[in-house]
Write a protein that holds these residues in place. Structure first.
Motif, PDB file in Angstrom:
ATOM      1  N   HIS A   6      11.622  36.593  36.807  1.00  0.00           N
ATOM      2  CA  HIS A   6      11.800  34.881  37.555  1.00  0.00           C
ATOM      3  C   HIS A   6      12.310  35.131  38.033  1.00  0.00           C
ATOM      4  CE1 HIS A   6       8.651  33.666  33.248  1.00  0.00           C
ATOM      5  NE2 HIS A   6       7.841  34.384  34.268  1.00  0.00           N
ATOM      6  N   HIS A  49       5.754  36.249  26.545  1.00  0.00           N
ATOM      7  CA  HIS A  49       6.668  36.509  27.855  1.00  0.00           C
ATOM      8  C   HIS A  49       7.429  34.840  27.513  1.00  0.00           C
ATOM      9  CE1 HIS A  49       6.781  37.292  31.488  1.00  0.00           C
ATOM     10  NE2 HIS A  49       6.349  35.949  32.559  1.00  0.00           N
ATOM     11  N   PRO A  60       7.533  30.952  36.794  1.00  0.00           N
ATOM     12  CA  PRO A  60       6.732  30.471  37.759  1.00  0.00           C
ATOM     13  C   PRO A  60       5.265  29.491  36.816  1.00  0.00           C
ATOM     14  CG  PRO A  60       6.916  32.720  37.467  1.00  0.00           C
ATOM     15  CD  PRO A  60       7.530  32.501  36.258  1.00  0.00           C
TER      16      PRO A  60
HETATM   17 ZN   LIG Z   1       6.683  35.546  33.976  1.00  0.00          ZN
END
Ligand SMILES: [Zn+2]
Length: 305
Positions: free
Chosen positions: A135, A205, A140
């Motif tokens: 990132h 994540h 994103p």
């Molecule tokens: Zn990601």
């Protein structure tokens, strides 16, 4: 004689009409990197566009399996919509290089960068790619905040109008309808999650930060030590400790993440693993952006109840 002439004239008129009808209905060819962007593009473009997504709904948008057919699709595209902020850095640039299509080159009217105008979260002050963080330009995964979906829809409508000016009014009308619908749905989503304000969650994540901010969740930690880096036993031990002391109740995962790792953490903390796919089409009945968001909100509310 007269009838033959009349017939001929009618036939020619018919062919001419068909040809002009064909031109009138020629759709602009839109390619989106991910299904969420494709879904919004379909709503803005309506019957003026045909839309394809490169990534599958169950595929990690950071690591899409590049195929030769993607090059053909990109070569024929009038418009490309990418998430931007380096979401597709690992797979899109080589495909674009092979596709050789100036209509969708960087800076062209046919190139939409969805992240344009989004206030990015998690923008690093310093960045070391060797540490594996993916990132690099900020987080994103911004589309799960409906306010951002409206910004992206406007970006798409602006580019559609520039590429296809004769249908600009239709794109503007579709944008207004989409924005209106998202505003109405947002009221419902906020109401549905209001009882769980401040709920402690863990994600696999770093992909729910915009969602958490919009709906008032508190993210304890992620199973990945850094975005894109697989969970290590030492890091998981820290997360388990934090979940126990802070009372983390749910663990949010995507179809392409390692569910077994999440289940292991859940067993040791008494938390629940919730499948929360951020892409339309990943679960049946959630084929549009708002249906996908409905599914996220309902799944989370049920999990926290
Ligand atoms: Zn990601």
């Amino acid at each position: 004689m007269k009838t033959i002439k009349a017939y001929k004239y009618a036939a020619i008129t018919f062919v001419t009409l068909m040809a002009s009808a064909n031109i009138a209905t020629a759709q602009i060819r839109v390619v989106a990197t991910t299904p969420d962007l494709a879904s919004i593009a379909r709503e803005i473009g309506g019957n003026k566009v045909s839309v394809l997504a490169l990534a599958k709904p169950t595929e990690d948008p950071h690591f899409v399996d590049a195929k030769p057919s993607h090059i053909v699709t990109l070569n024929r595209a009038d418009v490309l919509i990418e998430g931007g902020a380096e979401l597709e850095l690992g797979w899109l640039p080589p495909l674009l290089e092979s596709a050789r299509n100036s209509k969708i080159a960087q800076g062209a009217r046919g190139r939409v960068v969805a992240s344009a105008g989004i206030r990015m979260l998690d923008v690093p002050t310093s960045f070391d790619r060797s540490k594996g963080d993916i990132h690099s330009l900020g987080n994103p995964h911004f589309l799960v905040d409906p306010d951002n979906a409206k910004i992206v829809a406007k970006n798409i409508a602006d580019h559609f109008a520039a590429v296809d000016p004769k249908n600009a009014a239709a794109y503007r009308a579709n944008l207004a309808a989409f924005t209106n619908n998202v505003d109405l749905k947002t009221i419902q989503w906020v109401r549905a999650l209001a009882p769980f304000k401040g709920a402690k969650v863990v994600t696999y994540h770093k992909d729910f930060v915009y969602f958490a901010r919009q709906f008032g969740l508190s993210i304890i930690d992620e199973l990945e030590p850094k975005p894109g880096i697989a969970p290590s036993p030492a890091h998981l031990a820290r997360v388990i400790g934090a979940m126990k002391t802070q009372g983390g109740k749910v663990l949010l995962v995507q179809p392409y993440q390692n569910r077994r790792t999440a289940e292991t953490v859940a067993r040791q903390t008494g938390a629940k693993v919730l499948m929360m796919p951020q892409q339309p089409g990943a679960v049946s009945g959630a084929d549009t952006y708002t249906q996908m968001m409905d599914n996220l909100v309902n799944t989370l509310a049920a999990g926290l109840r």
